[in-house]
Design a protein around this motif. Structure first.
Motif, PDB file in Angstrom:
ATOM      1  N   GLU A 184      12.508 -11.153  -2.166  1.00  0.00           N
ATOM      2  CA  GLU A 184      12.713 -10.178  -1.167  1.00  0.00           C
ATOM      3  C   GLU A 184      12.590 -11.213   0.282  1.00  0.00           C
ATOM      4  OE1 GLU A 184      10.210  -6.445   0.070  1.00  0.00           O
ATOM      5  OE2 GLU A 184       9.028  -8.107   0.640  1.00  0.00           O
ATOM      6  N   VAL A 185      13.377 -11.035   1.205  1.00  0.00           N
ATOM      7  CA  VAL A 185      13.578 -11.849   2.207  1.00  0.00           C
ATOM      8  C   VAL A 185      13.827 -11.173   3.608  1.00  0.00           C
ATOM      9  CG1 VAL A 185      14.917 -13.909   3.254  1.00  0.00           C
ATOM     10  CG2 VAL A 185      14.549 -13.791   0.804  1.00  0.00           C
ATOM     11  N   VAL A 186      13.039 -11.471   4.638  1.00  0.00           N
ATOM     12  CA  VAL A 186      13.440 -10.834   5.820  1.00  0.00           C
ATOM     13  C   VAL A 186      14.290 -11.774   6.522  1.00  0.00           C
ATOM     14  CG1 VAL A 186      12.331 -10.051   7.906  1.00  0.00           C
ATOM     15  CG2 VAL A 186      11.172  -9.738   6.017  1.00  0.00           C
ATOM     16  N   LEU A 187      15.515 -11.177   7.058  1.00  0.00           N
ATOM     17  CA  LEU A 187      16.477 -12.058   7.529  1.00  0.00           C
ATOM     18  C   LEU A 187      16.345 -12.151   9.152  1.00  0.00           C
ATOM     19  CD1 LEU A 187      19.481  -9.990   5.998  1.00  0.00           C
ATOM     20  CD2 LEU A 187      18.646 -12.057   5.146  1.00  0.00           C
ATOM     21  N   LYS A 211      20.006 -15.154  -3.984  1.00  0.00           N
ATOM     22  CA  LYS A 211      18.648 -15.753  -3.845  1.00  0.00           C
ATOM     23  C   LYS A 211      18.701 -17.277  -3.929  1.00  0.00           C
ATOM     24  CE  LYS A 211      17.438 -15.926  -8.784  1.00  0.00           C
ATOM     25  NZ  LYS A 211      18.973 -15.238  -9.308  1.00  0.00           N
ATOM     26  N   GLN A 212      19.746 -17.637  -4.339  1.00  0.00           N
ATOM     27  CA  GLN A 212      19.871 -19.152  -4.467  1.00  0.00           C
ATOM     28  C   GLN A 212      20.016 -19.811  -3.166  1.00  0.00           C
ATOM     29  OE1 GLN A 212      18.899 -20.492  -6.886  1.00  0.00           O
ATOM     30  NE2 GLN A 212      19.284 -19.210  -8.618  1.00  0.00           N
ATOM     31  N   LEU A 213      20.711 -19.016  -2.110  1.00  0.00           N
ATOM     32  CA  LEU A 213      20.699 -19.374  -0.794  1.00  0.00           C
ATOM     33  C   LEU A 213      19.502 -19.795  -0.098  1.00  0.00           C
ATOM     34  CD1 LEU A 213      23.663 -17.318   0.487  1.00  0.00           C
ATOM     35  CD2 LEU A 213      23.770 -19.682   0.195  1.00  0.00           C
ATOM     36  N   PHE A 214      18.409 -18.922  -0.418  1.00  0.00           N
ATOM     37  CA  PHE A 214      16.953 -18.889   0.255  1.00  0.00           C
ATOM     38  C   PHE A 214      16.240 -20.094  -0.383  1.00  0.00           C
ATOM     39  CE2 PHE A 214      18.978 -14.676   1.147  1.00  0.00           C
ATOM     40  CZ  PHE A 214      18.827 -14.898   2.537  1.00  0.00           C
ATOM     41  N   VAL A 215      16.346 -20.174  -1.725  1.00  0.00           N
ATOM     42  CA  VAL A 215      15.540 -21.132  -2.333  1.00  0.00           C
ATOM     43  C   VAL A 215      16.092 -22.426  -1.753  1.00  0.00           C
ATOM     44  CG1 VAL A 215      14.726 -22.339  -4.845  1.00  0.00           C
ATOM     45  CG2 VAL A 215      15.004 -19.754  -4.374  1.00  0.00           C
ATOM     46  N   GLY A 216      15.014 -23.448  -1.322  1.00  0.00           N
ATOM     47  CA  GLY A 216      15.630 -24.593  -0.943  1.00  0.00           C
ATOM     48  C   GLY A 216      15.960 -24.801   0.512  1.00  0.00           C
ATOM     49  N   SER A 217      16.007 -23.565   1.148  1.00  0.00           N
ATOM     50  CA  SER A 217      16.502 -23.442   2.578  1.00  0.00           C
ATOM     51  C   SER A 217      15.710 -23.701   3.647  1.00  0.00           C
ATOM     52  CB  SER A 217      17.032 -22.004   2.875  1.00  0.00           C
ATOM     53  OG  SER A 217      16.190 -21.246   2.983  1.00  0.00           O
ATOM     54  N   GLU A 218      14.095 -23.835   3.332  1.00  0.00           N
ATOM     55  CA  GLU A 218      12.954 -24.359   4.113  1.00  0.00           C
ATOM     56  C   GLU A 218      12.880 -23.393   5.152  1.00  0.00           C
ATOM     57  OE1 GLU A 218      12.400 -28.587   4.947  1.00  0.00           O
ATOM     58  OE2 GLU A 218      14.135 -29.141   3.335  1.00  0.00           O
ATOM     59  N   GLY A 219      13.041 -22.106   5.183  1.00  0.00           N
ATOM     60  CA  GLY A 219      12.965 -21.201   6.232  1.00  0.00           C
ATOM     61  C   GLY A 219      14.059 -21.157   7.268  1.00  0.00           C
ATOM     62  N   THR A 220      15.061 -21.715   7.263  1.00  0.00           N
ATOM     63  CA  THR A 220      16.083 -21.863   8.171  1.00  0.00           C
ATOM     64  C   THR A 220      17.050 -20.674   8.129  1.00  0.00           C
ATOM     65  OG1 THR A 220      17.362 -22.955   6.803  1.00  0.00           O
ATOM     66  CG2 THR A 220      15.850 -24.239   8.177  1.00  0.00           C
ATOM     67  N   LEU A 221      16.837 -19.839   7.109  1.00  0.00           N
ATOM     68  CA  LEU A 221      18.075 -18.741   6.740  1.00  0.00           C
ATOM     69  C   LEU A 221      16.982 -17.434   6.884  1.00  0.00           C
ATOM     70  CD1 LEU A 221      20.284 -20.077   4.088  1.00  0.00           C
ATOM     71  CD2 LEU A 221      20.540 -20.168   6.580  1.00  0.00           C
ATOM     72  N   GLY A 222      15.961 -17.369   6.883  1.00  0.00           N
ATOM     73  CA  GLY A 222      15.110 -15.998   6.529  1.00  0.00           C
ATOM     74  C   GLY A 222      13.710 -16.676   6.003  1.00  0.00           C
ATOM     75  N   VAL A 223      12.966 -15.603   5.813  1.00  0.00           N
ATOM     76  CA  VAL A 223      11.462 -15.650   5.462  1.00  0.00           C
ATOM     77  C   VAL A 223      11.277 -14.997   4.302  1.00  0.00           C
ATOM     78  CG1 VAL A 223       9.048 -14.968   5.914  1.00  0.00           C
ATOM     79  CG2 VAL A 223      10.460 -15.859   7.799  1.00  0.00           C
ATOM     80  N   ILE A 224      11.078 -15.684   3.162  1.00  0.00           N
ATOM     81  CA  ILE A 224      10.761 -15.108   1.855  1.00  0.00           C
ATOM     82  C   ILE A 224       9.417 -14.347   1.864  1.00  0.00           C
ATOM     83  CG2 ILE A 224      10.192 -15.707  -0.509  1.00  0.00           C
ATOM     84  CD1 ILE A 224      12.154 -18.132  -0.009  1.00  0.00           C
ATOM     85  N   THR A 225       9.299 -13.151   1.424  1.00  0.00           N
ATOM     86  CA  THR A 225       8.110 -12.335   1.438  1.00  0.00           C
ATOM     87  C   THR A 225       7.701 -12.161   0.194  1.00  0.00           C
ATOM     88  OG1 THR A 225       9.540 -10.414   2.056  1.00  0.00           O
ATOM     89  CG2 THR A 225       8.527 -11.548   3.670  1.00  0.00           C
ATOM     90  N   ARG A 226       8.422 -11.923  -0.981  1.00  0.00           N
ATOM     91  CA  ARG A 226       8.051 -11.675  -2.175  1.00  0.00           C
ATOM     92  C   ARG A 226       8.778 -12.479  -3.280  1.00  0.00           C
ATOM     93  NH1 ARG A 226       6.771  -5.316  -3.098  1.00  0.00           N
ATOM     94  NH2 ARG A 226       8.767  -5.081  -2.059  1.00  0.00           N
ATOM     95  N   ALA A 227       8.523 -12.493  -4.436  1.00  0.00           N
ATOM     96  CA  ALA A 227       9.451 -13.211  -5.428  1.00  0.00           C
ATOM     97  C   ALA A 227       9.082 -12.707  -7.033  1.00  0.00           C
ATOM     98  CB  ALA A 227       9.178 -14.776  -5.426  1.00  0.00           C
ATOM     99  N   VAL A 228       9.957 -12.582  -7.788  1.00  0.00           N
ATOM    100  CA  VAL A 228       9.974 -12.190  -9.015  1.00  0.00           C
ATOM    101  C   VAL A 228       9.999 -13.736  -9.741  1.00  0.00           C
ATOM    102  CG1 VAL A 228      10.784 -11.171 -10.998  1.00  0.00           C
ATOM    103  CG2 VAL A 228      11.114 -10.201  -8.852  1.00  0.00           C
ATOM    104  N   LEU A 229       8.850 -14.039 -10.499  1.00  0.00           N
ATOM    105  CA  LEU A 229       8.695 -15.451 -11.162  1.00  0.00           C
ATOM    106  C   LEU A 229       8.825 -15.365 -12.693  1.00  0.00           C
ATOM    107  CD1 LEU A 229       5.903 -16.777  -8.888  1.00  0.00           C
ATOM    108  CD2 LEU A 229       8.430 -17.117  -8.573  1.00  0.00           C
TER     109      LEU A 229
END
Length: 463
Positions: free
Chosen positions: A167-170, A192-210
Motif C-alpha cells: 500500500e503506497v500513498v502517492l 509494487k516493483q517501482l516502489f521497492v528500492g525507490s528510496e521514497g522518491t515516488l511515494g510513501v510505503i505504508t503497509r506491505a504483504v510479506l
C-alpha cells in the motif's frame, strides 16, 4: 509557513508534530555524515493521516523526506540543511496487522521493526528470513525503500523477493492499495516493483504483504578457514552441489577483519589461532534435526578437504560464530573513519576483483588497509578502506578511492550499490555508472509519479 504548520497540527494528535529542538534526532544520519534541518517532523498513526499530510504538502509545495528507523547508510532519509522539508516518520505505524500461516503471508505497517516482524512470524511457526545487523532498529518501510538484503539473500532473496503486495500513498495524497497476497498475478504492470528500492522518491510505503516460509527446525553452522577468495568460491559451489538450497548463508571474512575484532571487541570469542588469511561462515537450514544436519555438513566439508573447519556443536557456539560476523561493522566504527563501499560483482569474479582493486589501492595509497567481508554467496561485498588518518578528514580522499573501487566494480560487471541504496552518498556515481537511457527512464518515471518534485529531493537522482 505558519499556516502550513498550524494546518498540519490540526491533522495529527499532539504527539504527531515535532518542531525545533525535538527534530534533531531525525536530521542526523546513522553514520553522522549528513546533518540536515527540518521544518517539522510529522508522525502519523494511519494511512489516512499519511495521505492527509502528503496532500497538504503537495498543496503548499513542501518537500517530504520519508523516514523509518533512520538507519540509512547513504543519507537516504536525512533532510538537507535548508530547514524547508518535512520529515515524515512512520515510526508510530508499527503494527503487525495479520499473519496468515496457510497462505504463508503477513501484513504489516511500514513502521514495524524488523525484529518484531520476525518474532510475529515465529509465533505462527513461520519464518520471515530478512536478517541484518540493524534488525532491532530498522523498519520495514525503509527496508523496502532500499530493497535491503542481508545474510540470507543467498537462499531467500532481497526484500523485493520477500514482498507480495504494497500500500503506497502517492505524492498527490492518493492511496494505491496493492495489498495482494498472491504469488501469481499477471494483471498488468507489477506496480509494487517501482516502489521497492525507490528510496521514497515516488511515494510513501505504508503497509506491505510479506512472504513467509516454514520455520526451519534444523541448523548447521561452520567457520571454515580457506586460503584465498578463489578457494571460498570453490567451497561454495562444492557445498551447494552437495546440499542444494539448504545453504542459507555463506559469508566471507578476511584476516584484517579478525584482527580488528580482536583489537576492538576483545570480549568476543576468537576461535582461530593462528588467524587464517580468509574464512567463510556457512549456515545450512532445513526441517528435521540439527545434529543430523551438522553431521551432514561435517561430511561435506571433509569430502571437500577442508582441514581447518570449526563446526558449531550447539546453538550457543553458532551464535558465537555469528557474533564475530555481526560485530565487524561495530569494530570498524570503534577503529575510526573509513571509506565504505557496498558493492556486488558476479560471484566468480570476486577473487579477481579483490586482487586487482587491492593492488590499485596499494599503488595509490601506500598506507591503505582494507576490511573486506560480506555475502559471498550472492556476490555482495562490504569493501572498506582505512588509512592512517581515521578522522573525518579521511573523506577528502574519498573521490580518489571511489574512482579506483568503482572502476574495478564496473570492469567486473558489478554494481556500486548492492543493498544499501543510493541516497545522497552515491547519486553522482549512479549518473556515472548507469547508461543515459536508463537514467532518462528513471527521470521520466519520477516525473510521472512526482510532477511537483516534492518526494525526498536530493536523493537517488540528480535534479
Amino acid at each position: 509557513m505558519n499556516t502550513f504548520l498550524e494546518t498540519l497540527k490540526g491533522l495529527l494528535d499532539t504527539a504527531g508534530v515535532l518542531t525545533g529542538k525535538d527534530t534533531a534526532a531525525y536530521c542526523l544520519d546513522q553514520r553522522r555524515r549528513y546533518q540536515g534541518s527540518a521544518l517539522a517532523v510529522a508522525r502519523p498513526r494511519s494511512t489516512a493521516e499519511v495521505a492527509a499530510v502528503i496532500e497538504l504538502c503537495a498543496l503548499h509545495g513542501i518537500a517530504i523526506v520519508p523516514q523509518g528507523g533512520n538507519t540509512s547508510l547513504c543519507g537516504g532519509a536525512t533532510p538537507d540543511a535548508s530547514g524547508t522539508a518535512l520529515v515524515l516518520s512512520l515510526e508510530r505505524m508499527n503494527h503487525i496487522l495479520e499473519v496468515d500461516p496457510e497462505n504463508n503471508t503477513m501484513i504489516v505497517e511500514a513502521g514495524a521493526i524488523l525484529a518484531d516482524v520476525q518474532a510475529a512470524a515465529r509465533a505462527a511457526n513461520r519464518l520471515f528470513p530478512a536478517e541484518w545487523a540493524a534488525s532491532g532498529s530498522c523498519r520495514i518501510g525503509g527496508a523496502l525503500a532500499t530493497n535491503a538484503g542481508g545474510v540470507n539473500v543467498l537462499r531467500y532473496g532481497n526484500m523485493r523477493e520477500l514482498t507480495l503486495g504494497l500500500e503506497v500513498v502517492l505524492p498527490s495524497g492518493e492511496v494505491w492499495n496493492g495489498l495482494r497476497g498472491l504469488r501469481k498475478d499477471n494483471t498488468g504492470y507489477d506496480l509494487k516493483q517501482l516502489f521497492v528500492g525507490s528510496e521514497g522518491t515516488l511515494g510513501v510505503i505504508t503497509r506491505a504483504v510479506l512472504r513467509l516460509y516454514p520455520l526451519p527446525t534444523a541448523h548447521a553452522t561452520a567457520l571454515v578457514a580457506v586460503s584465498d577468495p578463489a578457494a571460498a568460491v570453490e567451497l561454495l559451489r562444492g557445498v551447494q552441489a552437495a546440499v542444494g538450497d539448504r545453504v542459507t548463508s555463506f559469508e566471507l571474512i578476511s584476516k584484517p577483519c579478525f584482527e580488528l575484532l580482536a583489537k576492538q571487541c576483545p570480549a568476543l570469542p576468537h576461535p582461530f589461532s593462528p588467524l587464517p588469511e580468509w574464512a567463510v561462515l556457512v549456515e545450512l537450514s532445513d526441517g528435521g534435526d540439527s545434529h543430523a544436519l551438522t553431521d551432514q555438513l561435517a561430511e561435506v566439508l571433509h569430502a571437500l578437504a577442508c582441514d581447518n573447519a570449526l563446526l558449531a556443536q550447539n546453538s550457543r557456539q553458532a551464535r558465537d560464530f555469528w557474533q564475530l560476523r555481526e560485530h565487524i561493522p561495530e569494530a570498524q566504527r570503534r577503529e575510526g573513519v573509513s571509506i565504505k563501499h557496498d558493492i556486488s560483482v558476479p560471484v566468480g569474479n570476486i577473487p579477481a576483483f579483490l586482487n586487482e582493486c587491492g593492488q590499485q589501492l596499494a599503488l595509490a595509497f601506500s598506507d591503505a588497509s582494507i576490511i573486506a567481508f560480506g555475502h559471498l554467496g550472492d556476490g555482495n561485498l562490504h569493501y572498506n578502506v582505512f588509512r592512517t588518518d581515521k578522522t573525518a578528514a579521511l573523506y577528502a580522499n574519498e573521490p580518489a578511492v571511489n574512482d579506483i573501487v568503482y572502476s574495478c566494480v564496473a570492469f567486473h560487471n558489478g554494481s556500486i550499490s548492492a543493498e544499501h541504496g543510493i541516497g545522497q552518498l552515491k547519486r553522482y556515481h549512479l549518473a556515472q555508472y548507469r547508461n543515459p537511457l536508463e537514467l532518462t527512464i528513471m527521470q521520466q518515471i519520477k516525473r510521472v509519479f512526482d510532477p511537483k518534485q516534492i518526494m525526498n529531493p536530493g536523493k537517488v537522482l540528480i535534479d
